[in-house]
Design an enzyme around this catalytic site. Structure first.
Site, PDB file in Angstrom:
ATOM      1  N   HIS A 179       6.146  16.209  23.210  1.00 42.38           N
ATOM      2  CA  HIS A 179       5.129  15.695  22.451  1.00 42.38           C
ATOM      3  C   HIS A 179       3.719  16.530  22.182  1.00 42.38           C
ATOM      4  O   HIS A 179       2.883  16.184  21.444  1.00 42.38           O
ATOM      5  CB  HIS A 179       5.702  14.522  22.069  1.00 42.38           C
ATOM      6  CG  HIS A 179       7.147  13.948  20.931  1.00 42.38           C
ATOM      7  ND1 HIS A 179       8.202  12.933  22.171  1.00 42.38           N
ATOM      8  CD2 HIS A 179       7.277  14.672  20.127  1.00 42.38           C
ATOM      9  CE1 HIS A 179       9.054  13.501  20.697  1.00 42.38           C
ATOM     10  NE2 HIS A 179       8.953  13.900  20.220  1.00 42.38           N
ATOM     11  N   GLU A 205      10.849  14.141   6.285  1.00 44.73           N
ATOM     12  CA  GLU A 205      11.921  14.120   7.181  1.00 44.73           C
ATOM     13  C   GLU A 205      13.385  14.429   6.492  1.00 44.73           C
ATOM     14  O   GLU A 205      13.060  12.720   5.593  1.00 44.73           O
ATOM     15  CB  GLU A 205      12.093  12.348   7.846  1.00 44.73           C
ATOM     16  CG  GLU A 205      13.929  12.591   8.563  1.00 44.73           C
ATOM     17  CD  GLU A 205      13.958  13.422  10.021  1.00 44.73           C
ATOM     18  OE1 GLU A 205      13.190  13.974  11.252  1.00 44.73           O
ATOM     19  OE2 GLU A 205      14.691  13.708   9.650  1.00 44.73           O
ATOM     20  N   GLY A 216      12.032  18.976   3.774  1.00 46.35           N
ATOM     21  CA  GLY A 216      10.952  19.803   4.294  1.00 46.35           C
ATOM     22  C   GLY A 216      10.895  21.261   3.841  1.00 46.35           C
ATOM     23  O   GLY A 216       9.635  21.643   2.845  1.00 46.35           O
ATOM     24  N   ASP A 226       8.525  20.449  13.513  1.00 45.68           N
ATOM     25  CA  ASP A 226       9.388  18.662  14.891  1.00 45.68           C
ATOM     26  C   ASP A 226      10.468  19.097  14.475  1.00 45.68           C
ATOM     27  O   ASP A 226      10.856  18.258  14.115  1.00 45.68           O
ATOM     28  CB  ASP A 226       8.851  17.988  14.691  1.00 45.68           C
ATOM     29  CG  ASP A 226       9.499  17.430  15.815  1.00 45.68           C
ATOM     30  OD1 ASP A 226       9.546  17.950  16.826  1.00 45.68           O
ATOM     31  OD2 ASP A 226       9.042  15.897  16.407  1.00 45.68           O
ATOM     32  N   SER A 227      11.467  20.246  14.328  1.00 44.24           N
ATOM     33  CA  SER A 227      12.597  20.476  13.850  1.00 44.24           C
ATOM     34  C   SER A 227      14.029  20.799  14.663  1.00 44.24           C
ATOM     35  O   SER A 227      13.551  20.992  15.646  1.00 44.24           O
ATOM     36  CB  SER A 227      12.890  22.244  13.233  1.00 44.24           C
ATOM     37  OG  SER A 227      12.748  23.340  14.207  1.00 44.24           O
ATOM     38  N   THR A 228      14.660  20.538  14.322  1.00 49.18           N
ATOM     39  CA  THR A 228      16.245  19.962  15.065  1.00 49.18           C
ATOM     40  C   THR A 228      16.688  21.967  15.258  1.00 49.18           C
ATOM     41  O   THR A 228      15.485  23.074  14.950  1.00 49.18           O
ATOM     42  CB  THR A 228      17.197  19.743  14.576  1.00 49.18           C
ATOM     43  OG1 THR A 228      17.211  20.381  13.306  1.00 49.18           O
ATOM     44  CG2 THR A 228      17.208  17.939  15.028  1.00 49.18           C
ATOM     45  N   PRO A 272      20.783  20.646   9.783  1.00 48.46           N
ATOM     46  CA  PRO A 272      20.384  20.424   8.546  1.00 48.46           C
ATOM     47  C   PRO A 272      18.418  21.231   8.592  1.00 48.46           C
ATOM     48  O   PRO A 272      18.278  21.533   7.718  1.00 48.46           O
ATOM     49  CB  PRO A 272      19.879  19.296   9.169  1.00 48.46           C
ATOM     50  CG  PRO A 272      20.263  18.723   9.269  1.00 48.46           C
ATOM     51  CD  PRO A 272      21.514  19.423  10.166  1.00 48.46           C
TER      52      PRO A 272
END
Lengths: 283, 283
Positions: B62, B106, B138, B155-157, B162
């Site tokens: 972060h 989100e 998003g 800040d994606s997976t 998804p």
């Protein structure tokens, strides 16, 4: 069937590699030695079960151990390697035509034999005429050296088992004595992330600082070592690791590397705050 | 008994954490969500079984996502975060008094709810009056934005499940459009070490380069992500990530950080040769 090698990075963290075959397993006077073959990492060497190197990522460790000091010191001729029986540090060093003499002091002759047979990727250059092997305790060897080396590379195992004595104040003091007036020592420094590794790192740093005027720490990403965040100590009598970097000269050598470069050289001494704080606490 | 969480970093590499208790397990419309407690890493969040964050090392991710662009852009007022439902990026952003407005988009409301309940370390600042939550895709949200943000944080997976659509050319093109004339986008970029991650990284880089004039990659040591060597993309319309770093100004803010510092800021853009080559191949 599935065959898995697992190393415990802490009591509650495990890193596991699926193994194709175990190529070698033996017990020397000093330690258990194993070589495995794997799909992801190629061949890998463990000592007493601890990961020493894999064919996939050993270039990172060995390049960072060797090229960082070599790009700073203007004229390395005589080098001492303590440990390093896998031959990886030698492989990187013999690429420099200006290096005249390399003493490798490895306590365990069987490590060298096993690596010659099963890990030719690192154990490729023991026959270089500049390389002199000494199978004895590095701790004892160094006691009798004075003003002899331009560079000492402490390529030890972890500070338990046969490598334990290498992390002492006496040892680093003897390294200082063994170096010439502008000599450099590089030390594998463990990691700052897991508590036990961090204690070893702080202890090594504290003892090096007691002997060397210039003592800095640099980092590399080594995926198969605990946390992947590995540290090295750069200890020096005269040259500063970044201010005295001669990037133009090093690049003119035309050495092809896969991890190291002179931009990264400057960058790798910029440590995270939490590591800087641990080092300050140790000093 | 022993309870172990295991993530496969590749088909033949496993990383395992001993778990004290499973604190939450649920299935949203989009994914499986789990929260565990562990001795070594504290609490940790997984989505579809993949490690998202641990209390022990989330500060690295972060801080590096937020402070790197914030130390470059001279006046960030409006920020868009895509993903980031754990709240960690928000926590770092709200420390800047000059930030006026943060939109967090989100897709999965349940992630935010679960994090609020079980991961207060990151989900601490959703109530800041500058924070505006949007529970939607998003990819869709960004289509309607133009010239609106100073900073976008993706800040994606990972790019499966998804998060998949976020790694497309259309998405990055829309991010470009959504940014003001001197805007910056930061993207979590996967890793270069394991083959599948490297493909995702190259693909993301290639698509970002197609939209942004300035597109650089930086790195951090994140022990709980595959290989521990994690990359971020810095894409920008005007500011260069290191030439335009204003270290004096950032340090004058007096923000206490545990990983990021302005020396490291310059250093983290110095990548290993093998990563540089992968990026060049993708461009």
């Amino acid at each position: 069937m599935e065959l898995w090698y697992t190393e415990k990075h802490t009591d509650s963290v495990k890193f596991s590699i699926q193994v194709d075959r175990q190529l070698y397993s033996g017990q020397s006077e000093f330690q258990r030695i194993d070589v495995f073959d794997s799909k992801e990492f190629g061949r890998f060497l463990t000592l007493d079960g601890y990961m020493m190197l894999t064919e996939k990522d050993e270039f990172i460790y060995h390049e960072m151990m060797v090229h960082v000091p070599m790009a700073v010191h203007p004229a390395v001729k005589r080098v001492l390697i303590i440990g390093g029986g896998d031959g990886g540090a030698i492989r990187e060093l013999v690429r420099y035509p200006t290096v005249e003499h390399i003493d490798l002091v490895e306590i365990d002759e069987l490590v060298v034999e096993v690596c010659k047979k099963h890990l030719p990727q690192t154990a490729c250059c023991f026959n270089d005429p500049r390389v002199h092997l000494h199978f004895e305790d590095g701790l004892r060897y160094i006691r009798h050296c004075e003003d002899e080396y331009d560079l000492i590379i402490v390529d030890s195992t972890d500070p338990f088992g046969p490598g334990e004595g290498l992390f002492t104040k006496e040892f680093y003091g003897n390294c200082y004595k063994a170096l010439k007036a502008d000599g450099i020592m590089v030390n594998q420094h463990e990691s700052a992330f897991y508590a036990d590794d961090a204690i070893a790192m702080q202890r090594a740093h504290k003892r090096i600082v007691q002997s060397f005027l210039i003592s800095k720490v640099y980092q590399a990403h080594i995926p198969t070592y605990p946390s992947g965040h590995w540290l090295f100590g750069f200890a020096s009598k005269k040259y500063h690791p970044t201010a005295d970097l001669n990037g133009v000269k090093w690049n003119a050598l035309g050495l092809k590397t896969r991890y190291y470069n002179t931009r990264l050289h400057a960058g790798c001494f910029a440590l995270p705050n939490y590591v800087e704080e641990m080092l300050r606490d140790a000093e």
